[in-house]
Scaffold this motif. Structure first.
Motif, PDB file in Angstrom:
ATOM      1  N   HIS A  72       0.832  -1.203   0.000  1.00 61.83           N
ATOM      2  CA  HIS A  72       0.000   0.000   0.000  1.00 61.83           C
ATOM      3  C   HIS A  72       0.870   1.258   0.000  1.00 61.83           C
ATOM      4  CE1 HIS A  72      -3.435   2.593   0.689  1.00 61.83           C
ATOM      5  NE2 HIS A  72      -2.663   3.240   1.542  1.00 61.83           N
ATOM      6  N   ALA A  73       1.895   1.285   0.842  1.00 64.49           N
ATOM      7  CA  ALA A  73       2.775   2.455   0.916  1.00 64.49           C
ATOM      8  C   ALA A  73       3.487   2.688  -0.421  1.00 64.49           C
ATOM      9  CB  ALA A  73       3.790   2.289   2.039  1.00 64.49           C
ATOM     10  N   LEU A  74       3.906   1.618  -1.056  1.00 66.20           N
ATOM     11  CA  LEU A  74       4.552   1.743  -2.360  1.00 66.20           C
ATOM     12  C   LEU A  74       3.595   2.333  -3.392  1.00 66.20           C
ATOM     13  CD1 LEU A  74       6.444  -1.655  -2.371  1.00 66.20           C
ATOM     14  CD2 LEU A  74       7.529   0.597  -2.372  1.00 66.20           C
ATOM     15  N   ALA A  75       2.350   1.871  -3.391  1.00 64.03           N
ATOM     16  CA  ALA A  75       1.363   2.361  -4.357  1.00 64.03           C
ATOM     17  C   ALA A  75       0.951   3.795  -4.057  1.00 64.03           C
ATOM     18  CB  ALA A  75       0.138   1.451  -4.356  1.00 64.03           C
ATOM     19  N   GLU A  76       0.670   4.087  -2.805  1.00 61.81           N
ATOM     20  CA  GLU A  76       0.170   5.405  -2.426  1.00 61.81           C
ATOM     21  C   GLU A  76       1.205   6.501  -2.675  1.00 61.81           C
ATOM     22  OE1 GLU A  76      -2.729   8.026  -1.312  1.00 61.81           O
ATOM     23  OE2 GLU A  76      -2.970   5.867  -1.641  1.00 61.81           O
ATOM     24  N   SER A  77       2.472   6.151  -2.607  1.00 66.40           N
ATOM     25  CA  SER A  77       3.553   7.124  -2.818  1.00 66.40           C
ATOM     26  C   SER A  77       4.011   7.191  -4.269  1.00 66.40           C
ATOM     27  CB  SER A  77       4.753   6.756  -1.952  1.00 66.40           C
ATOM     28  OG  SER A  77       5.293   5.513  -2.371  1.00 66.40           O
ATOM     29  N   GLY A  78       3.619   6.211  -5.080  1.00 66.20           N
ATOM     30  CA  GLY A  78       4.122   6.116  -6.451  1.00 66.20           C
ATOM     31  C   GLY A  78       5.462   5.407  -6.537  1.00 66.20           C
ATOM     32  N   ALA A  79       5.977   4.959  -5.387  1.00 63.63           N
ATOM     33  CA  ALA A  79       7.273   4.276  -5.378  1.00 63.63           C
ATOM     34  C   ALA A  79       7.210   2.948  -6.114  1.00 63.63           C
ATOM     35  CB  ALA A  79       7.759   4.059  -3.949  1.00 63.63           C
ATOM     36  N   ASP A  80       6.034   2.333  -6.200  1.00 67.97           N
ATOM     37  CA  ASP A  80       5.941   1.068  -6.936  1.00 67.97           C
ATOM     38  C   ASP A  80       6.368   1.260  -8.386  1.00 67.97           C
ATOM     39  OD1 ASP A  80       3.619   2.573  -7.503  1.00 67.97           O
ATOM     40  OD2 ASP A  80       2.258   0.875  -7.213  1.00 67.97           O
ATOM     41  N   ARG A  81       5.842   2.292  -9.024  1.00 68.30           N
ATOM     42  CA  ARG A  81       6.196   2.551 -10.428  1.00 68.30           C
ATOM     43  C   ARG A  81       7.633   3.070 -10.538  1.00 68.30           C
ATOM     44  NH1 ARG A  81       1.439   6.276 -11.823  1.00 68.30           N
ATOM     45  NH2 ARG A  81       1.381   6.418  -9.573  1.00 68.30           N
ATOM     46  N   ALA A  82       8.025   3.928  -9.605  1.00 72.21           N
ATOM     47  CA  ALA A  82       9.382   4.485  -9.641  1.00 72.21           C
ATOM     48  C   ALA A  82      10.436   3.389  -9.466  1.00 72.21           C
ATOM     49  CB  ALA A  82       9.532   5.552  -8.554  1.00 72.21           C
ATOM     50  N   ILE A  83      10.210   2.494  -8.511  1.00 70.31           N
ATOM     51  CA  ILE A  83      11.175   1.415  -8.269  1.00 70.31           C
ATOM     52  C   ILE A  83      11.250   0.469  -9.459  1.00 70.31           C
ATOM     53  CG2 ILE A  83      11.576  -0.671  -6.888  1.00 70.31           C
ATOM     54  CD1 ILE A  83      10.647   1.004  -4.435  1.00 70.31           C
ATOM     55  N   ALA A  84      10.100   0.099 -10.017  1.00 69.79           N
ATOM     56  CA  ALA A  84      10.108  -0.786 -11.189  1.00 69.79           C
ATOM     57  C   ALA A  84      10.911  -0.154 -12.325  1.00 69.79           C
ATOM     58  CB  ALA A  84       8.676  -1.093 -11.626  1.00 69.79           C
ATOM     59  N   GLU A  85      10.744   1.145 -12.525  1.00 74.00           N
ATOM     60  CA  GLU A  85      11.485   1.838 -13.576  1.00 74.00           C
ATOM     61  C   GLU A  85      12.981   1.880 -13.266  1.00 74.00           C
ATOM     62  OE1 GLU A  85      11.892   6.366 -15.224  1.00 74.00           O
ATOM     63  OE2 GLU A  85       9.860   5.633 -14.821  1.00 74.00           O
ATOM     64  N   LEU A  86      13.343   2.194 -12.029  1.00 76.23           N
ATOM     65  CA  LEU A  86      14.757   2.248 -11.644  1.00 76.23           C
ATOM     66  C   LEU A  86      15.433   0.886 -11.805  1.00 76.23           C
ATOM     67  CD1 LEU A  86      14.435   4.492  -8.469  1.00 76.23           C
ATOM     68  CD2 LEU A  86      15.610   5.113 -10.604  1.00 76.23           C
ATOM     69  N   VAL A  87      14.729  -0.170 -11.453  1.00 77.86           N
ATOM     70  CA  VAL A  87      15.287  -1.518 -11.597  1.00 77.86           C
ATOM     71  C   VAL A  87      15.444  -1.862 -13.075  1.00 77.86           C
ATOM     72  CG1 VAL A  87      14.823  -3.978 -11.206  1.00 77.86           C
ATOM     73  CG2 VAL A  87      14.504  -2.338  -9.339  1.00 77.86           C
ATOM     74  N   ARG A  88      14.413  -1.563 -13.884  1.00 76.19           N
ATOM     75  CA  ARG A  88      14.500  -1.835 -15.330  1.00 76.19           C
ATOM     76  C   ARG A  88      15.673  -1.089 -15.965  1.00 76.19           C
ATOM     77  NH1 ARG A  88       9.093  -1.527 -15.267  1.00 76.19           N
ATOM     78  NH2 ARG A  88       9.057   0.645 -15.902  1.00 76.19           N
ATOM     79  N   GLU A  89      15.911   0.141 -15.514  1.00 75.16           N
ATOM     80  CA  GLU A  89      17.019   0.950 -16.047  1.00 75.16           C
ATOM     81  C   GLU A  89      18.372   0.515 -15.484  1.00 75.16           C
ATOM     82  OE1 GLU A  89      16.192   4.963 -14.907  1.00 75.16           O
ATOM     83  OE2 GLU A  89      14.470   5.135 -16.253  1.00 75.16           O
ATOM     84  N   ASP A  90      18.366  -0.402 -14.535  1.00 79.49           N
ATOM     85  CA  ASP A  90      19.583  -0.818 -13.835  1.00 79.49           C
ATOM     86  C   ASP A  90      20.240   0.384 -13.154  1.00 79.49           C
ATOM     87  OD1 ASP A  90      21.272  -2.799 -12.910  1.00 79.49           O
ATOM     88  OD2 ASP A  90      22.625  -2.681 -14.638  1.00 79.49           O
ATOM     89  N   ALA A  91      19.400   1.296 -12.653  1.00 80.23           N
ATOM     90  CA  ALA A  91      19.871   2.521 -12.021  1.00 80.23           C
ATOM     91  C   ALA A  91      20.031   2.385 -10.515  1.00 80.23           C
ATOM     92  CB  ALA A  91      18.900   3.665 -12.325  1.00 80.23           C
ATOM     93  N   VAL A  92      19.597   1.254  -9.975  1.00 81.34           N
ATOM     94  CA  VAL A  92      19.623   1.062  -8.534  1.00 81.34           C
ATOM     95  C   VAL A  92      19.756  -0.426  -8.228  1.00 81.34           C
ATOM     96  CG1 VAL A  92      17.113   0.856  -8.265  1.00 81.34           C
ATOM     97  CG2 VAL A  92      18.457   1.765  -6.391  1.00 81.34           C
ATOM     98  N   VAL A  93      20.385  -0.714  -7.106  1.00 76.60           N
ATOM     99  CA  VAL A  93      20.387  -2.083  -6.584  1.00 76.60           C
ATOM    100  C   VAL A  93      19.228  -2.169  -5.607  1.00 76.60           C
ATOM    101  CG1 VAL A  93      21.630  -3.751  -5.157  1.00 76.60           C
ATOM    102  CG2 VAL A  93      22.869  -2.367  -6.840  1.00 76.60           C
ATOM    103  N   TYR A  94      18.344  -3.122  -5.829  1.00 79.87           N
ATOM    104  CA  TYR A  94      17.212  -3.345  -4.927  1.00 79.87           C
ATOM    105  C   TYR A  94      17.576  -4.534  -4.051  1.00 79.87           C
ATOM    106  CZ  TYR A  94      12.446  -4.229  -3.279  1.00 79.87           C
ATOM    107  OH  TYR A  94      11.326  -4.403  -2.494  1.00 79.87           O
ATOM    108  N   ALA A  95      17.528  -4.337  -2.748  1.00 79.70           N
ATOM    109  CA  ALA A  95      17.816  -5.414  -1.813  1.00 79.70           C
ATOM    110  C   ALA A  95      16.833  -5.322  -0.667  1.00 79.70           C
ATOM    111  CB  ALA A  95      19.252  -5.302  -1.297  1.00 79.70           C
ATOM    112  N   GLY A  96      16.621  -6.432  -0.012  1.00 78.55           N
ATOM    113  CA  GLY A  96      15.725  -6.437   1.130  1.00 78.55           C
ATOM    114  C   GLY A  96      15.449  -7.855   1.563  1.00 78.55           C
ATOM    115  N   TYR A  97      14.543  -7.974   2.499  1.00 72.45           N
ATOM    116  CA  TYR A  97      14.229  -9.298   3.012  1.00 72.45           C
ATOM    117  C   TYR A  97      12.753  -9.386   3.358  1.00 72.45           C
ATOM    118  CZ  TYR A  97      14.477  -7.048   7.594  1.00 72.45           C
ATOM    119  OH  TYR A  97      14.275  -6.226   8.667  1.00 72.45           O
TER     120      TYR A  97
END
Length: 186
Positions: A72-97
């Motif tokens: 919900h937080a990802l969607a409400e902030s728009g981070a869901d779309r932003a993160i998907a784009e950053l990952v597709r562009e290989d502009a960021v390392v996504y890590a987590g658990y």
């Protein structure tokens, strides 16, 4: 590195603060320079502003907690779309658990056996979403065969259900990781 800790937004504010401080201290202890990016500050703004903020970091660390609260937080902030784009562009390392890995799936169905979707209503007054970010084409099922973890049994059952239903998934024991680097997956 940006630390996204919104999976614990369902906790009381004091508990949340302690959880975030513990996360930041642990990452700092590894020699990293963690900074919390609280997605609540971007709610209702779309992916532009949060995308600019996240683009400032070479790495995103998305901690565990409730996957539906995080989604919900990802969607409400728009981070869901932003993160998907950053990952597709290989502009960021996504890590987590835990929830931070689970949310990358195409869908979150089945994970309600472990994380309560009603926590979204309690935290934000909204209904839970069951769509994932679809960065991966499978569901990550964490904590499987992890003695001492309180969710190991229920997540083992989730993996069994996915297996019986033909849902693409990968299980992880605590301490294991999936590394995706371009087309290579280890």
């Amino acid at each position: 590195m940006a630390v996204i800790a919104n999976a614990v937004d369902g906790l009381g504010e004091g508990e949340r603060r302690v959880a975030v401080e513990r996360e930041i201290d642990a990452l700092d202890g590894l020699g990293l320079r963690p900074v919390e990016v609280d997605l609540r500050a971007f709610f209702g703004e779309g992916p532009g502003r949060v995308g600019e903020a996240l683009r400032e970091f070479p790495m995103l660390w998305v901690r565990g907690g409730n996957v539906f609260v995080l989604r919900h937080a990802l969607a409400e902030s728009g981070a869901d779309r932003a993160i998907a784009e950053l990952v597709r562009e290989d502009a960021v390392v996504y890590a987590g658990y835990s929830a931070g890995a689970c949310v990358l799936a195409p869908e979150l169905y089945g994970l309600e056996r472990c994380d309560d979707p009603r926590a979204v209503h309690a935290a934000y007054g909204a209904e839970a979403r069951f769509d994932g970010l679809a960065v991966l084409d499978y569901v990550v099922v964490p904590h499987v065969d992890s003695p001492g973890h309180p969710e190991t049994e229920v997540l083992g059952a989730v993996a069994d259900i996915y297996r019986s239903q033909g849902v693409a998934h990968r299980t992880l024991r605590d301490g294991q990781a999936i590394v995706v680097n371009g087309p290579a997956v280890r």
